[in-house]
Design a protein around this motif. Structure first.
Motif, mmCIF file in Angstrom:
data_model
loop_
_atom_site.group_PDB
_atom_site.id
_atom_site.type_symbol
_atom_site.label_atom_id
_atom_site.label_comp_id
_atom_site.label_asym_id
_atom_site.label_seq_id
_atom_site.Cartn_x
_atom_site.Cartn_y
_atom_site.Cartn_z
ATOM 1 N N VAL A 29 0.843 -1.205 0.000
ATOM 2 C CA VAL A 29 0.000 0.000 0.000
ATOM 3 C C VAL A 29 0.873 1.248 0.000
ATOM 4 N N SER A 30 1.937 1.243 0.807
ATOM 5 C CA SER A 30 2.834 2.398 0.872
ATOM 6 C C SER A 30 3.520 2.642 -0.464
ATOM 7 N N ALA A 31 3.798 1.577 -1.215
ATOM 8 C CA ALA A 31 4.441 1.733 -2.516
ATOM 9 C C ALA A 31 3.547 2.516 -3.477
ATOM 10 N N PHE A 32 2.274 2.140 -3.554
ATOM 11 C CA PHE A 32 1.344 2.884 -4.416
ATOM 12 C C PHE A 32 1.168 4.322 -3.916
ATOM 13 N N ALA A 33 1.064 4.495 -2.603
ATOM 14 C CA ALA A 33 0.893 5.832 -2.046
ATOM 15 C C ALA A 33 2.129 6.697 -2.287
ATOM 16 N N LEU B 113 4.943 11.067 -5.300
ATOM 17 C CA LEU B 113 5.937 11.507 -6.288
ATOM 18 C C LEU B 113 5.274 12.286 -7.417
ATOM 19 N N ARG B 114 4.177 11.757 -7.902
ATOM 20 C CA ARG B 114 3.472 12.440 -8.985
ATOM 21 C C ARG B 114 2.934 13.775 -8.518
ATOM 22 N N GLY B 115 2.466 13.829 -7.256
ATOM 23 C CA GLY B 115 1.984 15.087 -6.708
ATOM 24 C C GLY B 115 3.080 16.135 -6.597
ATOM 25 N N ARG B 116 4.298 15.694 -6.417
ATOM 26 C CA ARG B 116 5.435 16.611 -6.345
ATOM 27 C C ARG B 116 5.896 17.069 -7.725
ATOM 28 N N GLY B 117 5.408 16.399 -8.755
ATOM 29 C CA GLY B 117 5.871 16.705 -10.098
ATOM 30 C C GLY B 117 7.206 16.076 -10.427
ATOM 31 N N ALA B 118 7.606 15.066 -9.652
ATOM 32 C CA ALA B 118 8.889 14.405 -9.886
ATOM 33 C C ALA B 118 8.825 13.600 -11.179
ATOM 34 N N ARG B 119 9.933 13.595 -11.917
ATOM 35 C CA ARG B 119 9.994 12.884 -13.190
ATOM 36 C C ARG B 119 11.075 11.802 -13.113
ATOM 37 N N ALA C 81 4.166 8.790 7.585
ATOM 38 C CA ALA C 81 5.587 9.163 7.601
ATOM 39 C C ALA C 81 6.405 8.159 6.798
ATOM 40 N N GLY C 82 6.025 6.886 6.864
ATOM 41 C CA GLY C 82 6.701 5.865 6.075
ATOM 42 C C GLY C 82 6.508 6.090 4.587
ATOM 43 N N VAL C 83 5.295 6.475 4.185
ATOM 44 C CA VAL C 83 5.028 6.768 2.776
ATOM 45 C C VAL C 83 5.909 7.919 2.298
ATOM 46 N N THR C 84 5.987 8.967 3.103
ATOM 47 C CA THR C 84 6.807 10.119 2.723
ATOM 48 C C THR C 84 8.278 9.736 2.621
ATOM 49 N N ALA C 85 8.751 8.941 3.587
ATOM 50 C CA ALA C 85 10.145 8.496 3.553
ATOM 51 C C ALA C 85 10.415 7.647 2.305
ATOM 52 N N LEU C 86 9.476 6.753 1.964
ATOM 53 C CA LEU C 86 9.633 5.924 0.774
ATOM 54 C C LEU C 86 9.620 6.781 -0.481
ATOM 55 N N ASP D 134 10.557 9.885 -0.671
ATOM 56 C CA ASP D 134 11.845 10.574 -0.691
ATOM 57 C C ASP D 134 12.933 9.667 -1.267
ATOM 58 N N VAL D 135 12.923 8.404 -0.828
ATOM 59 C CA VAL D 135 13.930 7.446 -1.292
ATOM 60 C C VAL D 135 13.774 7.203 -2.797
ATOM 61 N N LEU D 136 12.555 6.982 -3.246
ATOM 62 C CA LEU D 136 12.327 6.733 -4.670
ATOM 63 C C LEU D 136 12.720 7.947 -5.509
ATOM 64 N N GLU D 137 12.409 9.124 -5.003
ATOM 65 C CA GLU D 137 12.800 10.335 -5.741
ATOM 66 C C GLU D 137 14.323 10.466 -5.791
ATOM 67 N N GLY D 138 14.963 10.190 -4.654
ATOM 68 C CA GLY D 138 16.409 10.300 -4.612
ATOM 69 C C GLY D 138 17.121 9.284 -5.486
ATOM 70 N N LEU D 139 16.528 8.083 -5.594
ATOM 71 C CA LEU D 139 17.169 7.024 -6.372
ATOM 72 C C LEU D 139 16.816 7.072 -7.859
ATOM 73 N N ALA D 140 15.561 7.438 -8.160
ATOM 74 C CA ALA D 140 15.069 7.278 -9.533
ATOM 75 C C ALA D 140 14.793 8.567 -10.253
ATOM 76 N N CYS D 141 14.844 9.686 -9.582
ATOM 77 C CA CYS D 141 14.461 10.951 -10.217
ATOM 78 C C CYS D 141 15.614 11.946 -10.248
ATOM 79 N N THR D 142 16.845 11.449 -10.132
ATOM 80 C CA THR D 142 17.984 12.357 -10.163
ATOM 81 C C THR D 142 18.901 12.006 -11.322
#
Length: 405
Positions: free
Chosen positions: A92-96, A101-107, A390-395, A397-405
């Motif tokens: 569930v946290s993965a989908f959230a 990420l999409r809400g942040r506009g991350a690509r 908080a776990g969703v936000t942390a995840l 952040d991690v996905l953005e840091g790993l996949a959106c940079t």
């Protein structure tokens, strides 16, 4: 769809009205309902959905064939009468997190995947992490075909009954080669975060652990007419061994549990001829685990000899220590330290996970969400909603840091 609404939608699936716990066993109706939920979540987000050769489900943003994908997720099945969080929280946290990420506009510049690994708990066929083991080649096709449930139904037959082809089972190195990192979020199965006051933690390693079967063989006799002095009662040796396991574990800060027992002839008015007990033991390092198990077996043999009972000890399974990828673990710590005010301490765990199975093949890491009770594999398993968010936000952040940079 918000974390709360997804969680509420999944919550009733496979829940027992009698116990309040979950009975989401592999290739059953409850499992099918969970799989439908996963597919619908993927389709609602425009993600490509697929089920691989071993029954694991995948949802993809971007083309996984491009390689170096970042994958997150966990499992949706449960132990008998288990809790709601173990496994499903990660899915569930993965989908959230993807929604965030999409809400942040991350690509994303790398493919992003969400996975639901099949039969992680092993509740039906007695072996944990079947889906990830098959994928990683840690379970052979022949071994998988021999797996049988309590009703004598084999894994292939169960898959066929659920509409899947067991003929495709086997290692999937091509799929794993496309994954650059796997990050599994999971509810903590202990109280380390609660005691430290932190919402989120990062896994360092999975403790070495194993299962041993102790067969105490005595002499069946009448419970009412056999003098105590004339008995060869294996139950006494077993009971003393259970207490010894607690003592030995306490000496080195490990854990040791006799949680399953079989008795023959299993009559109220009969002295047993056989008591079979299964030991589960785990420790922070191999030396400590060896010390505990050796001490327990030594004590068991002494008790058996004192009661005129024979003893056989068989190691049924063993998993050495799993060190998560240090570079990926450190990168998670760096990302969370930069993007959030939350502390994320690094801690070990005594529980096994799909991330641990895959760690020999691809870089893996884990995030833990605080469990204030420390209870797991029980209907009392719990995580507060604000900690889950908080776990969703942390995840995210991690996905953005790993996949959106």
């Amino acid at each position: 769809m918000s974390f709360h609404s997804m969680w509420a939608e999944l919550l009733p699936v496979g829940r027992s009205s009698a116990s309040g716990g979950y009975r989401r066993y592999a290739w059953t109706g409850a499992d099918a309902d969970c799989r439908t939920w996963f597919r619908e979540q993927a389709e609602a987000r425009g993600l490509a959905h697929e089920t691989d050769r071993n029954g694991n489900q995948w949802a993809w943003l971007g083309d996984p064939a491009a390689g170096n994908a970042v994958v997150t997720g966990s499992h949706l099945d449960s132990v008998p009468d288990g809790g709601a969080f173990d496994g499903p929280l990660g899915v569930v946290s993965a989908f959230a997190a993807l929604d965030e990420l999409r809400g942040r506009g991350a690509r994303p510049t790398r493919p992003l995947g969400i996975v639901n690994f099949g039969d992680e708990e092993g509740a039906r066929f007695g072996l944990a992490c079947v889906g990830s083991r098959l994928t990683a080649g840690a379970l052979t096709v022949e071994q998988a075909h021999r797996l049988t449930d309590g009703d004598g139904v084999t894994l292939p037959r169960a898959m066929e009954a659920a509409g899947y082809d067991p003929g495709t089972l086997g290692p999937d190195p091509e799929r794993l080669a496309r994954i650059g990192a796997f990050v599994e979020l999971h509810v903590e199965q202990g109280r380390a975060l609660d005691l430290s006051g932190d919402r989120i933690g990062i896994a360092s390693a999975i403790w070495p652990h194993g299962r041993w079967r102790f067969d105490f063989r005595g002499e069946a006799n009448h419970a009412g007419t056999t003098r105590l002095a004339d008995r060869h009662d294996p139950m006494l040796s077993y009971a003393e061994t259970v207490l010894a396991a607690r003592r030995e574990a306490e000496l080195v800060g490990a854990v040791a549990t006799f949680g399953k027992i079989g008795v023959e002839p299993n009559g109220v008015n009969a002295i047993p001829s056989l008591v079979r007990g299964w030991l589960d033991s785990r420790a922070a390092d191999q030396e400590s685990l060896d010390t505990v198990v050796t001490g327990i077996e030594k004590a068991a043999r002494e008790y058996a000899a004192a009661h005129g009972v024979d003893l056989d000890v068989v190691r049924e399974s063993f998993t050495p220590v799993v060190e998560f990828d240090h570079a990926l673990r450190d990168e998670l710590a760096r990302i969370l330290g930069t993007r959030t005010e939350l502390k994320a301490p690094v801690l070990g765990t005594g529980a096994g996970h799909d991330a641990g199975i895959l760690s020999d093949r691809i870089p893996t890491a884990m995030l833990f969400v605080r469990n204030p009770t420390g209870v797991s594999h029980s209907p009392a398993e719990y995580a507060a909603e604000d900690d889950c968010v908080a776990g969703v936000t942390a995840l995210a952040d991690v996905l953005e840091g790993l996949a959106c940079t």
